[in-house]
Design an enzyme around this catalytic site. Structure first.
Site, PDB file in Angstrom:
ATOM      1  N   GLY A  31       0.809  -1.213   0.000  1.00 13.03           N
ATOM      2  CA  GLY A  31       0.000   0.000   0.000  1.00 13.03           C
ATOM      3  C   GLY A  31       0.840   1.259   0.000  1.00 13.03           C
ATOM      4  O   GLY A  31       2.018   1.233  -0.351  1.00 13.03           O
ATOM      5  N   HIS A  37       4.420   2.148  -8.124  1.00  9.19           N
ATOM      6  CA  HIS A  37       3.431   1.062  -8.132  1.00  9.19           C
ATOM      7  C   HIS A  37       2.505   1.184  -9.345  1.00  9.19           C
ATOM      8  O   HIS A  37       2.155   0.190  -9.984  1.00  9.19           O
ATOM      9  CB  HIS A  37       2.547   1.124  -6.883  1.00  9.19           C
ATOM     10  N   SER A 185       9.217   5.805  -3.133  1.00  9.34           N
ATOM     11  CA  SER A 185       9.097   4.775  -2.101  1.00  9.34           C
ATOM     12  C   SER A 185       7.970   5.188  -1.170  1.00  9.34           C
ATOM     13  O   SER A 185       7.779   6.390  -0.899  1.00  9.34           O
ATOM     14  CB  SER A 185      10.407   4.691  -1.302  1.00  9.34           C
TER      15      SER A 185
END
Ligand code: PAF
Length: 284
Positions: A31, A37, A185
């Site tokens: 998450g 992502h 990150s």
């Protein structure tokens, strides 16, 4: 986008999709999703019929309880982002169901886990291998996507897939950076604005090392990076290594034509960050 929390439901859903001949792309995450992502998810959506993203902050891979406690959890924002990149299923299981009992299984990855992250975060890769194995069993993907920022994790997952004969293609996707070079990150969210600026020095250190590759011996480059970061306020270097990009073993000498990985880990304030770049020595 479907949201599934129960293991039995994801298993049934995947079984049905596979029966229909659908290919399944999988992006496992903890998450706090960022552009890195999202790129993995876009790649998966392009290359597979169905894309599954898992969000699970995996307790067994945190060797530092403080890191686990403060790991950002932003489920609602994450779900909204996932809808924008073609994710079909968000799988967000609960820890009680994933870890019905304390996991006792121990993995061993030989030399791969004795260096860098393996050396500095004891138990970390055992936790990663445990959860990735479980997620692969639940989701049964054809392809699974991982970011290059966690270079050693990708190597561990590839070895896991080979050792346990998972029928999964592991795809490594390049690191996505902020305009100032900072590798994206989830942990960056824990940095204040000044620390985020300071953190860009990790990428600068990698660039400095890259410039010296082939011109100076490896031990001199390492010493240069150490000296470069030695007196920077809020920065505590943990390691800088020049390694083989697949075996991740430290190199003492670099030959022309060789691809190498430059890897760094450092604390910036209270947050531990990692980064790496792959350099083809010919192209230096
Ligand atoms: O890279 C991560 O976010 C995690 O290590 C992973 C692969 C989702 C396993 O928990």
């Amino acid at each position: 986008m479907e949201v599934i929390e129960q293991v039995s439901i994801i298993r049934d859903r995947i079984k049905a999709l596979r029966c229909d001949g659908k290919s399944i792309g999988f992006v496992p995450t903890m998450g706090a999703l960022h552009e890195g992502h999202l790129q993995l998810l876009r790649a998966s959506a392009q290359e597979n019929d169905v894309t599954v993203c898992s969000i699970f902050v995996n307790p067994t891979q945190f060797n530092n309880p403080d890191d686990y406690k403060h790991y950002p959890r932003t489920m609602e924002q994450d779900a909204a982002l996932l809808k924008t990149v073609g994710c079909d299923i968000l799988f967000a299981p609960h820890a009680e169901e994933v870890y019905v009992q304390q996991p006792l299984l121990q993995f061993s990855f030989g030399p791969l886990e004795t260096v860098m992250e393996g050396e500095h975060r004891p138990g970390h890769f055992n936790g990663v291998a445990t959860i990735v194995s479980k997620l692969f069993h639940f989701v049964q993907p054809h392809r699974a996507y991982f970011g290059q920022k966690d270079l050693q994790q990708v190597a561990i997952v590839k070895q896991l897939v080979q050792a346990l004969s998972f029928d999964v293609e592991v795809v490594r996707y390049p690191t996505i950076r902020e305009a100032n070079g900072l590798a994206m990150s989830s942990r960056n969210r824990r940095l204040d604005a000044a620390q985020q600026h300071t953190a860009t020095i990790l990428y600068s250190a990698l660039q400095l090392a890259k410039e010296q590759l082939g011109k100076k011996p490896v031990y001199t480059i390492k010493a240069t990076v150490e000296a470069y970061l030695a007196n920077v306020d809020q920065v505590q270097l943990e390691y800088f290594e020049i390694v083989h990009p697949d075996t991740l073993q430290p190199l003492t000498d670099v030959q022309p034509g060789q691809e190498v990985a430059l890897c760094i880990a450092a604390f910036v304030g209270p947050v531990r960050l990692i980064d790496n770049i792959l350099v083809n020595f010919n192209k230096v």
